[in-house]
Design a protein around this motif. Structure first.
Motif, PDB file in Angstrom:
ATOM      1  N   VAL A   1       0.860  -1.182   0.000  1.00 25.59           N
ATOM      2  CA  VAL A   1       0.000   0.000   0.000  1.00 25.59           C
ATOM      3  C   VAL A   1       0.892   1.226   0.000  1.00 25.59           C
ATOM      4  N   LYS A   2       0.641   2.151  -0.933  1.00 24.74           N
ATOM      5  CA  LYS A   2       1.443   3.364  -1.062  1.00 24.74           C
ATOM      6  C   LYS A   2       0.534   4.590  -0.986  1.00 24.74           C
ATOM      7  N   PRO A   3       1.100   5.789  -0.702  1.00 25.13           N
ATOM      8  CA  PRO A   3       0.266   6.977  -0.603  1.00 25.13           C
ATOM      9  C   PRO A   3      -0.582   7.265  -1.844  1.00 25.13           C
ATOM     10  N   ALA A   4      -0.170   6.814  -3.020  1.00 27.55           N
ATOM     11  CA  ALA A   4      -0.965   7.048  -4.230  1.00 27.55           C
ATOM     12  C   ALA A   4      -2.238   6.199  -4.255  1.00 27.55           C
ATOM     13  N   ASP A   5      -2.271   5.127  -3.443  1.00 30.03           N
ATOM     14  CA  ASP A   5      -3.468   4.297  -3.370  1.00 30.03           C
ATOM     15  C   ASP A   5      -4.595   5.082  -2.708  1.00 30.03           C
ATOM     16  N   LYS A   6      -5.808   4.833  -3.138  1.00 28.75           N
ATOM     17  CA  LYS A   6      -6.950   5.531  -2.558  1.00 28.75           C
ATOM     18  C   LYS A   6      -7.310   4.973  -1.188  1.00 28.75           C
ATOM     19  N   LYS A   7      -6.619   3.928  -0.746  1.00 29.07           N
ATOM     20  CA  LYS A   7      -6.928   3.287   0.527  1.00 29.07           C
ATOM     21  C   LYS A   7      -6.245   3.950   1.719  1.00 29.07           C
ATOM     22  N   MET A   8      -5.278   4.839   1.460  1.00 34.11           N
ATOM     23  CA  MET A   8      -4.565   5.425   2.586  1.00 34.11           C
ATOM     24  C   MET A   8      -4.188   6.870   2.300  1.00 34.11           C
ATOM     25  N   ALA A   9      -3.938   7.599   3.374  1.00 35.21           N
ATOM     26  CA  ALA A   9      -3.471   8.982   3.280  1.00 35.21           C
ATOM     27  C   ALA A   9      -2.229   9.125   4.142  1.00 35.21           C
ATOM     28  N   TYR A  10      -1.359  10.000   3.714  1.00 39.46           N
ATOM     29  CA  TYR A  10      -0.091  10.258   4.383  1.00 39.46           C
ATOM     30  C   TYR A  10      -0.039  11.762   4.631  1.00 39.46           C
ATOM     31  N   TYR A  11      -0.177  12.163   5.902  1.00 41.07           N
ATOM     32  CA  TYR A  11      -0.291  13.574   6.252  1.00 41.07           C
ATOM     33  C   TYR A  11       0.954  14.081   6.970  1.00 41.07           C
ATOM     34  N   LEU A  12       1.382  15.266   6.623  1.00 35.04           N
ATOM     35  CA  LEU A  12       2.413  15.960   7.382  1.00 35.04           C
ATOM     36  C   LEU A  12       1.740  16.498   8.641  1.00 35.04           C
ATOM     37  N   VAL A  13       2.185  16.045   9.824  1.00 30.67           N
ATOM     38  CA  VAL A  13       1.515  16.431  11.068  1.00 30.67           C
ATOM     39  C   VAL A  13       2.415  17.164  12.058  1.00 30.67           C
ATOM     40  N   GLY A  14       3.712  17.205  11.788  1.00 30.22           N
ATOM     41  CA  GLY A  14       4.586  17.902  12.716  1.00 30.22           C
ATOM     42  C   GLY A  14       5.885  18.325  12.075  1.00 30.22           C
ATOM     43  N   VAL A  15       6.342  19.499  12.477  1.00 32.97           N
ATOM     44  CA  VAL A  15       7.629  20.030  12.020  1.00 32.97           C
ATOM     45  C   VAL A  15       8.310  20.639  13.240  1.00 32.97           C
ATOM     46  N   ASP A  16       9.481  20.132  13.566  1.00 33.17           N
ATOM     47  CA  ASP A  16      10.239  20.644  14.704  1.00 33.17           C
ATOM     48  C   ASP A  16      11.601  21.132  14.239  1.00 33.17           C
ATOM     49  N   GLY A  17      12.053  22.189  14.868  1.00 32.27           N
ATOM     50  CA  GLY A  17      13.395  22.688  14.622  1.00 32.27           C
ATOM     51  C   GLY A  17      13.645  23.156  13.200  1.00 32.27           C
ATOM     52  N   ALA A  18      12.616  23.607  12.513  1.00 31.85           N
ATOM     53  CA  ALA A  18      12.805  24.065  11.129  1.00 31.85           C
ATOM     54  C   ALA A  18      13.671  25.317  11.103  1.00 31.85           C
ATOM     55  N   ARG A  19      14.659  25.292  10.231  1.00 30.40           N
ATOM     56  CA  ARG A  19      15.545  26.436  10.040  1.00 30.40           C
ATOM     57  C   ARG A  19      15.739  26.629   8.547  1.00 30.40           C
ATOM     58  N   PHE A  20      15.691  27.885   8.127  1.00 28.68           N
ATOM     59  CA  PHE A  20      15.886  28.232   6.725  1.00 28.68           C
ATOM     60  C   PHE A  20      17.127  29.104   6.650  1.00 28.68           C
ATOM     61  N   ARG A  21      18.124  28.624   5.939  1.00 37.04           N
ATOM     62  CA  ARG A  21      19.445  29.252   5.948  1.00 37.04           C
ATOM     63  C   ARG A  21      19.661  30.269   4.840  1.00 37.04           C
ATOM     64  N   ARG A  22      19.030  30.059   3.685  1.00 35.34           N
ATOM     65  CA  ARG A  22      19.142  31.013   2.590  1.00 35.34           C
ATOM     66  C   ARG A  22      17.968  30.842   1.648  1.00 35.34           C
ATOM     67  N   PRO A  23      17.597  31.882   0.893  1.00 32.41           N
ATOM     68  CA  PRO A  23      16.466  31.780  -0.019  1.00 32.41           C
ATOM     69  C   PRO A  23      16.726  30.786  -1.154  1.00 32.41           C
ATOM     70  N   VAL A  24      15.655  30.135  -1.598  1.00 26.38           N
ATOM     71  CA  VAL A  24      15.690  29.262  -2.775  1.00 26.38           C
ATOM     72  C   VAL A  24      14.976  30.040  -3.877  1.00 26.38           C
ATOM     73  N   VAL A  25      15.661  30.177  -5.007  1.00 28.91           N
ATOM     74  CA  VAL A  25      15.177  31.045  -6.089  1.00 28.91           C
ATOM     75  C   VAL A  25      15.106  30.263  -7.402  1.00 28.91           C
ATOM     76  N   PRO A  26      14.408  30.833  -8.398  1.00 28.35           N
ATOM     77  CA  PRO A  26      14.347  30.156  -9.702  1.00 28.35           C
ATOM     78  C   PRO A  26      15.748  29.843 -10.232  1.00 28.35           C
ATOM     79  N   GLY A  27      15.868  28.643 -10.795  1.00 30.67           N
ATOM     80  CA  GLY A  27      17.159  28.180 -11.306  1.00 30.67           C
ATOM     81  C   GLY A  27      17.901  27.283 -10.336  1.00 30.67           C
ATOM     82  N   ASP A  28      17.501  27.300  -9.050  1.00 32.80           N
ATOM     83  CA  ASP A  28      18.138  26.423  -8.062  1.00 32.80           C
ATOM     84  C   ASP A  28      17.675  24.987  -8.259  1.00 32.80           C
TER      85      ASP A  28
END
Length: 149
Positions: A79-106
């Motif tokens: 069973v994979k997330p593409a199957d209609k039988k299951m869902a895979y949800y993002l439910v938590g994010v800890d310690g997120a840090r963004f170090r530099r911008p991501v721009v077109p061409g990256d």
């Protein structure tokens, strides 16, 4: 193990404009992944974020990391997330840090390693780089839910 876009779409339910993984260059099922997201000026979010200085939203970098993690978490499972039988949800994010911008061409290199994978909850250590420079990192948690028919 590598995956092209067709193989990714067989495994994930996401489609334009929310499919944020273009290619998998390394994968150890149940353990880790290295995937690629090519960032183009044609991304729909750049129209409003920001018109005179386009920057990829950090939340979408985290979403790309979660999608990459889903790809290796279910490779050994019938069973994979593409199957209609299951869902895979993002439910938590800890310690997120963004170090530099991501721009077109990256080219985002998405790396995730499993901390814990179970039948209901998965935890990962994830990082995104561009040209070898860290742009974002976080601990992410996803929930697996079987859908009622």
């Amino acid at each position: 193990m590598e995956l092209d876009i067709k193989q990714i779409m067989e495994r994930l339910p996401h489609r334009f404009p929310m499919l944020l993984v273009d290619r998998v260059i390394e994968m150890v099922p149940g353990k880790s992944i290295v995937a690629i997201k090519n960032v183009s000026m044609n991304e729909p979010f750049f129209a409003g974020h920001f018109p005179h200085h386009p920057v990829m939203p950090g939340v979408l970098i985290i979403e790309a990391l979660a999608q990459a993690a889903a790809l290796f978490s279910f490779e050994d499972n019938s069973v994979k997330p593409a199957d209609k039988k299951m869902a895979y949800y993002l439910v938590g994010v800890d310690g997120a840090r963004f170090r530099r911008p991501v721009v077109p061409g990256d080219q985002l290199r998405l790396e995730a390693t499993a901390d814990k994978i179970s039948r209901s909850i998965c935890r990962y250590n994830a990082r995104a780089t561009v040209d070898g420079q860290l742009v974002a990192e976080a601990k992410i948690m996803c929930a697996i839910r079987v859908l009622e028919e």
